[in-house]
Design a protein around this motif. Structure first.
Motif: not given
Length: 367
Positions: A180-181, A185-187, A196-197, A202-205
């Motif tokens: 969901d970003i 791509p979801e891989q 992107n970051i 937060e999604a990347f930690g």
């Protein structure tokens, strides 16, 4: 002692006291200690962490993987003699250099044995932080086919294979599968841009957007430190992968640290300086093993074509590599480690027995 006895191939079956499943990756296995043992060791060894910090024993193997497969050799060699000790010694050396220069700490608290670290629990950032100083490998193959933009960075026309880049490039990729970003791509291991970051920190930690600047600063400063020190040995630090995470410091605050491994022949390309100046690339890293495999097997497409993975797995499973090839890799790892660290790397003779003995006598962690 047989050569095979010096290789630690299976590292997830040690009788280390734990109440959680052992996590075993391609190279390392992680044993999470019980809460009681973690507290006891923090107190006994005076580790600089809060008393409730979870600790783990991290055991590195001598296994060697390439093209997503584990390979073995003649004389029942299930790995590369000295490989684990070389990797651990290099990482530990660079982590210490980073800390001494005031860059950042690592997750390592103790080194009981050349193949063993005691580490504190860290929450990994979900970014493979990759730095490139030369255009080679996958970047060159894509550039040669006409690609000019990499991770949001545009490269100039007219570059040649193995040329030094105009500036140090940060070309991150995903660590694990993120969902969901937008635009990602979801891989696993897919290239991403700084934007992107930033848009999804937060999604990347990352705990804050400003930590993206900090991770890039630590990445560049760490790369430059290793590159400068290797240059004094006439070795070229070509490209590498760093990983970062968060730990809780002694004062109870969260801090960004280096983790996993750093500057090793597994995570980096390292070239011999004299050969490069003479127009020839001599790899002092795992790339030499990959190149050997491509020339050793009659159909290298099996190793390069992901659609032929079952054939590739059979190739690795059913073919013992020549002893000379395995020992050449051993020499590459031990030589570069000895140069970087400044002392001869000792190959453990009976690694599993040695690890059990020291974890029993000095740490009381053996069941």
């Amino acid at each position: 002692m047989s050569l095979a006895d010096s290789v630690l191939a299976v590292n997830d079956d040690l009788p280390i006291r734990t109440d959680k499943p052992v996590h075993s990756g391609k190279v390392r296995s992680v044993y999470w200690l019980t809460e009681a043992d973690s507290r006891r060791l923090i107190n006994e060894k005076q580790y600089p962490v809060p008393e409730d910090t979870p600790l783990a024993i991290m055991v590195i193997s001598d296994r060697i993987s390439a093209f997503d497969c584990i390979f073995h050799g003649e004389q029942d060699l299930q790995g590369i003699p000295g490989k684990g000790a070389a990797l651990n010694s290099i990482s530990n050396h660079w982590f210490n250099c980073f800390a001494e220069q005031g860059l950042a700490d690592s997750h390592i608290l103790d080194v009981p044995h050349p193949l063993v670290w005691i580490v504190q629990k860290a929450r990994p950032v979900k970014v493979e932080a990759i730095c490139r100083q030369y255009i080679t490998g996958s970047m060159w193959r894509a550039y040669e086919k006409g690609e000019r933009e990499f991770c949001g960075i545009r490269l100039p026309e007219g570059l040649t294979k193995n040329q030094k880049l105009p500036e140090l490039l940060i070309t991150p990729s995903t660590k694990g599968i993120l969902t969901d970003i937008s635009g990602v791509p979801e891989q696993d291991d897919v290239n991403i841009s700084r934007k992107n970051i930033e848009d999804n920190f937060e999604a990347f930690g990352f705990e804050s957007k400003s930590d993206i600047d900090l991770y890039e600063k630590l990445l560049k400063e760490g790369f430059d430190l290793i590159s400068d020190k290797l240059a004094q040995l006439d070795q070229i630090f070509v490209d590498t992968k760093f990983e970062f995470g968060y730990v809780i410091a002694k004062n109870g605050r969260s801090k960004l640290i280096y983790m996993d491994e750093v500057g090793t022949p597994d995570s980096s390309r390292i070239w011999d300086g004299t050969s490069y100046r003479n127009g020839r690339v001599v790899e002092n890293s795992k790339e030499s093993f990959r190149q050997m495999l491509l020339s050793h097997f009659p159909d290298p497409d099996i190793l390069l074509n992901k659609k032929r993975m079952p054939e590739r797995e059979a190739l690795a499973r059913n073919n013992a590599l020549p002893l000379k090839s395995m020992m050449d890799v051993s020499k590459t790892y031990l030589d570069i480690a000895s140069k970087a660290v400044g002392t001869q790397i000792k190959v453990p003779e009976h690694p599993k027995d040695e690890i059990i003995k020291i974890l029993r006598s000095e740490y009381q962690l053996i069941v």
